[in-house]
Design a protein around this motif. Structure first.
Motif, short mmCIF file in Angstrom:
data_model
loop_
_atom_site.label_atom_id
_atom_site.label_comp_id
_atom_site.label_asym_id
_atom_site.label_seq_id
_atom_site.Cartn_x
_atom_site.Cartn_y
_atom_site.Cartn_z
N ARG A 112 -23.19 40.14 36.14
CA ARG A 112 -23.45 41.03 35.00
C ARG A 112 -22.83 42.40 35.22
NH1 ARG A 112 -29.65 41.11 33.60
NH2 ARG A 112 -29.54 42.25 35.54
N GLY A 113 -22.65 42.79 36.47
CA GLY A 113 -22.00 44.05 36.79
C GLY A 113 -22.72 45.28 36.31
N ALA A 114 -22.15 45.95 35.32
CA ALA A 114 -22.65 47.24 34.86
C ALA A 114 -23.92 47.14 34.02
CB ALA A 114 -21.57 47.95 34.07
N ASP A 115 -24.43 45.95 33.85
CA ASP A 115 -25.64 45.78 33.05
C ASP A 115 -26.91 46.06 33.86
OD1 ASP A 115 -24.02 45.04 30.98
OD2 ASP A 115 -24.30 42.90 31.30
N THR A 116 -26.80 46.86 34.91
CA THR A 116 -27.94 47.16 35.76
C THR A 116 -29.01 47.87 34.94
OG1 THR A 116 -26.50 47.42 37.66
CG2 THR A 116 -28.70 48.36 37.85
N PRO A 117 -30.23 47.35 34.98
CA PRO A 117 -31.32 48.01 34.25
C PRO A 117 -31.53 49.44 34.76
CG PRO A 117 -31.99 45.83 34.98
CD PRO A 117 -30.66 46.13 35.62
N VAL A 118 -31.80 50.33 33.86
CA VAL A 118 -31.94 51.74 34.19
C VAL A 118 -33.06 51.96 35.21
CG1 VAL A 118 -32.42 54.03 33.24
CG2 VAL A 118 -31.03 52.43 31.95
N HIS A 119 -34.14 51.18 35.14
CA HIS A 119 -35.25 51.39 36.06
C HIS A 119 -34.86 51.15 37.52
CE1 HIS A 119 -35.67 47.04 35.44
NE2 HIS A 119 -36.20 47.03 36.65
N GLU A 120 -33.78 50.42 37.75
CA GLU A 120 -33.34 50.18 39.12
C GLU A 120 -32.65 51.40 39.72
OE1 GLU A 120 -31.23 46.58 39.77
OE2 GLU A 120 -32.72 45.39 38.71
N LEU A 121 -32.35 52.38 38.91
CA LEU A 121 -31.73 53.61 39.39
C LEU A 121 -32.78 54.62 39.85
CD1 LEU A 121 -29.05 54.01 36.58
CD2 LEU A 121 -28.76 52.99 38.85
N LEU A 122 -34.05 54.34 39.60
CA LEU A 122 -35.13 55.24 39.99
C LEU A 122 -35.39 55.17 41.49
CD1 LEU A 122 -37.69 54.42 37.16
CD2 LEU A 122 -36.16 56.38 37.27
N SER A 123 -35.88 56.29 42.04
CA SER A 123 -36.32 56.28 43.44
C SER A 123 -37.58 55.43 43.53
CB SER A 123 -36.61 57.70 43.92
OG SER A 123 -37.79 58.19 43.28
N ASP A 124 -37.99 55.10 44.74
CA ASP A 124 -39.21 54.31 44.91
C ASP A 124 -40.42 55.03 44.33
OD1 ASP A 124 -37.86 52.23 46.11
OD2 ASP A 124 -38.27 52.92 48.14
N ARG A 125 -40.52 56.34 44.54
CA ARG A 125 -41.66 57.11 44.01
C ARG A 125 -41.61 57.15 42.48
NH1 ARG A 125 -46.60 58.72 45.68
NH2 ARG A 125 -45.82 59.80 47.49
N GLU A 126 -40.43 57.36 41.91
CA GLU A 126 -40.30 57.37 40.45
C GLU A 126 -40.68 56.01 39.87
OE1 GLU A 126 -36.61 60.56 39.94
OE2 GLU A 126 -36.18 58.45 40.36
N PHE A 127 -40.28 54.96 40.54
CA PHE A 127 -40.60 53.62 40.07
C PHE A 127 -42.11 53.38 40.15
CE2 PHE A 127 -40.81 48.95 40.56
CZ PHE A 127 -40.24 48.62 39.34
N GLN A 128 -42.73 53.86 41.23
CA GLN A 128 -44.18 53.74 41.37
C GLN A 128 -44.90 54.44 40.22
OE1 GLN A 128 -45.81 55.91 44.71
NE2 GLN A 128 -47.71 54.74 44.69
N VAL A 129 -44.48 55.65 39.89
CA VAL A 129 -45.08 56.40 38.79
C VAL A 129 -44.86 55.67 37.47
CG1 VAL A 129 -44.96 58.56 37.46
CG2 VAL A 129 -44.98 58.64 39.96
N LEU A 130 -43.65 55.15 37.26
CA LEU A 130 -43.36 54.40 36.04
C LEU A 130 -44.30 53.22 35.88
CD1 LEU A 130 -41.55 53.78 33.57
CD2 LEU A 130 -40.12 52.44 35.12
#
Length: 100
Positions: A57-75
Protein backbone atom coordinates in the motif's frame (compact mmCIF):
# COMPACT_ATOMS: atom_id res chain seq x y z
CA UNK A 1 -8.09 -6.66 22.82
CA UNK A 2 -6.43 -4.44 20.20
CA UNK A 3 -5.50 -5.23 16.61
CA UNK A 4 -2.37 -7.37 16.43
CA UNK A 5 -0.77 -5.47 13.59
CA UNK A 6 -1.14 -2.14 15.39
CA UNK A 7 0.89 -3.21 18.41
CA UNK A 8 3.23 -5.50 16.52
CA UNK A 9 4.24 -2.73 14.15
CA UNK A 10 4.96 -0.39 17.06
CA UNK A 11 6.92 -3.07 18.92
CA UNK A 12 9.00 -3.98 15.88
CA UNK A 13 9.70 -0.32 15.05
CA UNK A 14 10.84 0.14 18.66
CA UNK A 15 13.42 -2.62 18.24
CA UNK A 16 11.62 -5.83 19.25
CA UNK A 17 13.08 -8.93 17.63
CA UNK A 18 9.72 -10.65 17.42
CA UNK A 19 6.05 -10.48 18.22
CA UNK A 20 3.51 -13.09 19.34
CA UNK A 21 0.00 -12.80 20.69
CA UNK A 22 -1.30 -14.44 23.85
CA UNK A 23 -3.22 -16.88 21.66
CA UNK A 24 -0.01 -18.31 20.17
CA UNK A 25 0.45 -22.02 20.74
CA UNK A 26 3.44 -23.21 22.82
CA UNK A 27 5.19 -24.66 19.74
CA UNK A 28 5.10 -21.25 18.07
CA UNK A 29 6.59 -19.64 21.19
CA UNK A 30 9.41 -22.18 21.17
CA UNK A 31 10.12 -21.51 17.48
CA UNK A 32 10.09 -17.75 18.08
CA UNK A 33 12.56 -18.04 20.95
CA UNK A 34 14.87 -20.30 18.90
CA UNK A 35 14.83 -17.91 15.96
CA UNK A 36 15.45 -14.80 18.07
CA UNK A 37 18.22 -16.56 20.06
CA UNK A 38 19.90 -17.34 16.75
CA UNK A 39 19.90 -13.64 15.89
CA UNK A 40 16.82 -13.64 13.69
CA UNK A 41 13.39 -12.12 13.93
CA UNK A 42 9.98 -13.70 14.38
CA UNK A 43 6.39 -12.78 13.54
CA UNK A 44 3.45 -15.09 12.95
CA UNK A 45 2.56 -16.03 9.39
CA UNK A 46 -0.68 -14.07 9.69
CA UNK A 47 1.11 -10.94 10.85
CA UNK A 48 3.79 -11.33 8.18
CA UNK A 49 1.08 -11.40 5.52
CA UNK A 50 -0.58 -8.28 6.93
CA UNK A 51 2.75 -6.43 7.09
CA UNK A 52 3.62 -7.45 3.53
CA UNK A 53 0.23 -6.23 2.33
CA UNK A 54 0.80 -2.92 4.12
CA UNK A 55 4.13 -2.51 2.31
CA UNK A 56 2.32 -2.81 -1.02
CA UNK A 57 0.00 0.00 0.00
CA UNK A 58 3.01 2.27 0.50
CA UNK A 59 1.93 5.84 1.19
CA UNK A 60 -1.47 4.79 2.47
CA UNK A 61 -0.11 4.69 6.03
CA UNK A 62 -2.87 5.58 8.47
CA UNK A 63 -2.26 8.92 10.14
CA UNK A 64 -2.55 7.43 13.64
CA UNK A 65 0.61 5.42 12.99
CA UNK A 66 2.57 8.66 12.82
CA UNK A 67 1.71 9.46 16.45
CA UNK A 68 4.17 8.92 19.29
CA UNK A 69 3.35 6.16 21.76
CA UNK A 70 2.07 8.73 24.30
CA UNK A 71 -0.04 10.52 21.67
CA UNK A 72 -1.50 7.20 20.60
CA UNK A 73 -2.27 6.31 24.22
CA UNK A 74 -4.13 9.61 24.68
CA UNK A 75 -6.00 9.07 21.40
CA UNK A 76 -7.18 5.65 22.59
CA UNK A 77 -8.32 7.11 25.90
CA UNK A 78 -10.26 9.86 24.14
CA UNK A 79 -11.84 7.28 21.86
CA UNK A 80 -12.91 5.25 24.90
CA UNK A 81 -14.91 8.23 26.15
CA UNK A 82 -12.66 9.62 28.87
CA UNK A 83 -12.59 13.38 29.39
CA UNK A 84 -9.39 15.38 29.02
CA UNK A 85 -9.34 15.91 32.81
CA UNK A 86 -9.72 12.16 33.47
CA UNK A 87 -6.89 11.40 31.06
CA UNK A 88 -4.64 14.05 32.60
CA UNK A 89 -5.23 12.67 36.08
CA UNK A 90 -4.70 9.07 35.00
CA UNK A 91 -1.39 9.56 33.17
CA UNK A 92 -0.07 12.45 35.29
CA UNK A 93 -0.05 15.15 32.63
CA UNK A 94 -1.54 18.61 32.63
CA UNK A 95 -4.94 19.14 31.03
CA UNK A 96 -3.27 21.53 28.57
CA UNK A 97 -0.74 18.87 27.51
CA UNK A 98 -3.48 16.30 26.97
CA UNK A 99 -5.53 18.84 25.00
CA UNK A 100 -2.57 19.49 22.72
Amino acid sequence: MHPEEQYARRALKSGAAGYLTKESVPEELKEAVRRVRAGGRYVSATLAEKLAFDLRRGADTPVHELLSDREFQVLRMIASGRTVKQIADEIALSVKTVST
